[in-house]
Design a protein around this motif. Sequence first.
Motif, PDB file in Angstrom:
ATOM      1  N   ARG A  39      20.719   7.903  -4.132  1.00 48.00           N
ATOM      2  CA  ARG A  39      19.461   7.819  -5.056  1.00 48.00           C
ATOM      3  C   ARG A  39      19.569   8.645  -6.285  1.00 48.00           C
ATOM      4  O   ARG A  39      20.557   9.462  -6.224  1.00 48.00           O
ATOM      5  N   HIS A  40      18.981   8.575  -7.352  1.00 44.89           N
ATOM      6  CA  HIS A  40      18.633   9.313  -8.301  1.00 44.89           C
ATOM      7  C   HIS A  40      17.894  10.442  -7.927  1.00 44.89           C
ATOM      8  O   HIS A  40      16.709  10.415  -7.544  1.00 44.89           O
ATOM      9  N   ILE A  41      18.095  11.760  -8.250  1.00 43.93           N
ATOM     10  CA  ILE A  41      17.264  13.048  -8.046  1.00 43.93           C
ATOM     11  C   ILE A  41      16.373  13.169  -9.473  1.00 43.93           C
ATOM     12  O   ILE A  41      16.996  13.300 -10.392  1.00 43.93           O
ATOM     13  N   GLY A  42      15.114  12.936  -9.258  1.00 49.89           N
ATOM     14  CA  GLY A  42      14.298  13.207 -10.678  1.00 49.89           C
ATOM     15  C   GLY A  42      14.645  14.591 -11.003  1.00 49.89           C
ATOM     16  O   GLY A  42      14.239  15.525 -10.339  1.00 49.89           O
ATOM     17  N   THR A  43      15.138  14.636 -12.373  1.00 47.53           N
ATOM     18  CA  THR A  43      14.970  15.796 -12.972  1.00 47.53           C
ATOM     19  C   THR A  43      14.237  16.045 -14.278  1.00 47.53           C
ATOM     20  O   THR A  43      14.038  14.756 -14.868  1.00 47.53           O
ATOM     21  N   MET A  44      14.351  17.196 -14.852  1.00 44.52           N
ATOM     22  CA  MET A  44      13.382  17.320 -16.122  1.00 44.52           C
ATOM     23  C   MET A  44      14.291  16.871 -17.452  1.00 44.52           C
ATOM     24  O   MET A  44      13.635  16.196 -18.383  1.00 44.52           O
ATOM     25  N   ARG A  81      16.828  23.340 -20.966  1.00 50.72           N
ATOM     26  CA  ARG A  81      16.381  24.310 -19.996  1.00 50.72           C
ATOM     27  C   ARG A  81      17.291  24.350 -18.570  1.00 50.72           C
ATOM     28  O   ARG A  81      17.782  25.536 -18.093  1.00 50.72           O
ATOM     29  N   PRO A  82      17.687  23.103 -18.274  1.00 49.16           N
ATOM     30  CA  PRO A  82      18.436  23.214 -17.001  1.00 49.16           C
ATOM     31  C   PRO A  82      19.887  23.948 -17.114  1.00 49.16           C
ATOM     32  O   PRO A  82      20.525  24.109 -16.304  1.00 49.16           O
ATOM     33  N   PHE A  83      20.326  24.256 -18.311  1.00 49.60           N
ATOM     34  CA  PHE A  83      21.842  24.785 -18.646  1.00 49.60           C
ATOM     35  C   PHE A  83      21.527  26.208 -18.165  1.00 49.60           C
ATOM     36  O   PHE A  83      22.685  26.569 -17.587  1.00 49.60           O
ATOM     37  N   ARG A  84      20.540  26.667 -17.955  1.00 49.22           N
ATOM     38  CA  ARG A  84      20.378  28.217 -17.123  1.00 49.22           C
ATOM     39  C   ARG A  84      20.820  28.034 -15.477  1.00 49.22           C
ATOM     40  O   ARG A  84      21.048  29.055 -15.125  1.00 49.22           O
ATOM     41  N   ILE A  85      20.963  26.817 -15.162  1.00 55.57           N
ATOM     42  CA  ILE A  85      21.268  26.454 -13.768  1.00 55.57           C
ATOM     43  C   ILE A  85      22.471  25.708 -13.444  1.00 55.57           C
ATOM     44  O   ILE A  85      23.346  26.254 -12.764  1.00 55.57           O
TER      45      ILE A  85
END
Length: 395
Positions: free
Chosen positions: A205-210, A366-370
Amino acid sequence: MRDLDELVKATAEFIADEVLPLDDRHDGDIDAAGGEAVREQLQASARERGLFAPHAPVDCGGLGLGMVDRAAVFEASGWSVFGPMAMNINAPDEGNVHLLDHVATPAQRARYLLPLVSGAMRSAFAMTEPAPGAGADPSALRTRAEPVDGGWLINGHKWFITGADGAGLFIVMARTSGEPGEQVAGGGATMFLVPAGRAGVEVIRHIGTMDRSMLGGHCEMRFTDVFVPDDDVLGGVDEGFRHAQVRLGPARMTHVMRWTGAAQRAHELAVEHVAGREAFGSRLADLGMMQAMIADNEIDLAASRALLMEACRELDAGGRAAKSTSIAKTFAGEALHRVCDRAVQMCGGLGVSRDLPVAKLAREIRPFRIYDGPSEVHRWSIAKRAVRAVEGSRS
């Protein structure tokens, strides 16, 4: 080789002419824009303009740019969240090209690197696992490869595998010795080259992300009795973590390059907005609080570039650059987020709307911090190195 300044200028023109309009029209959502068909369309245009795969080795059709020379080109591409994809310098393909160039055998280069550089296929790096498996702590790796006649059988569960849906190749990290969490010489992991059509490879599946700009999504996968011949071991048995270091530092820095472009665009859009908007009897740009945000953005962008270039020079000189890339990634991940967040604030209601691209850029960055290691893990690593250095100097 093409003059670097001219290459940067041509990249900026390509992004402005062909990529940004499509990106902004679809709010940075690659699936809404057309997915693979858009990738093929934009990459064909990039080839015609001589901009395709600037990082890739010359013998495979790339321009062979080093890390320092890549920085301005990648930043120019990052003005659009589709830009890196259009030039075939997007994650994870860009990092996988770098890895294969340095580690693959001649036969592996011909079979996997050449089609990856040409854009004939995409790839993914399958490392991260659901808890209690490997995430920020790679020593927790649970996916296992067992030796069989002529090769290996891989079994494991992966997730957040970027670009997995539609990828033609997976570079799979699997345990070949020791147990999860156990201290094993070299880490006990091996990288395997696994074509997508191999029996037992499943994208669940695709994991829904921002974020919405990554072609192929961030997917959950399962590998069930996947056979990999000995010829498709990448870099040697039990040497996976050592060889993965070849990829990690440069890939973190190219992330910084691309996202610096996105943050610079958000900043310039915000400055343009406040320079033309009046409130409280003057331009917003003349108000002290607004000027402070503008200045802080300028500082964060300049500092991010300075740390990036320090790490890139070390990488180009042949160093591992573990400390400098970790510092640059941590600072830039947070600084570029601050830039975009301030840009949203400076634009007021428009900053959270689709009328301006600022909201999209803040969402995507924003996700780049993770991704590629959370800031907290990098800080832990930086601190450990500092303590070891002091202890070593006293002994």
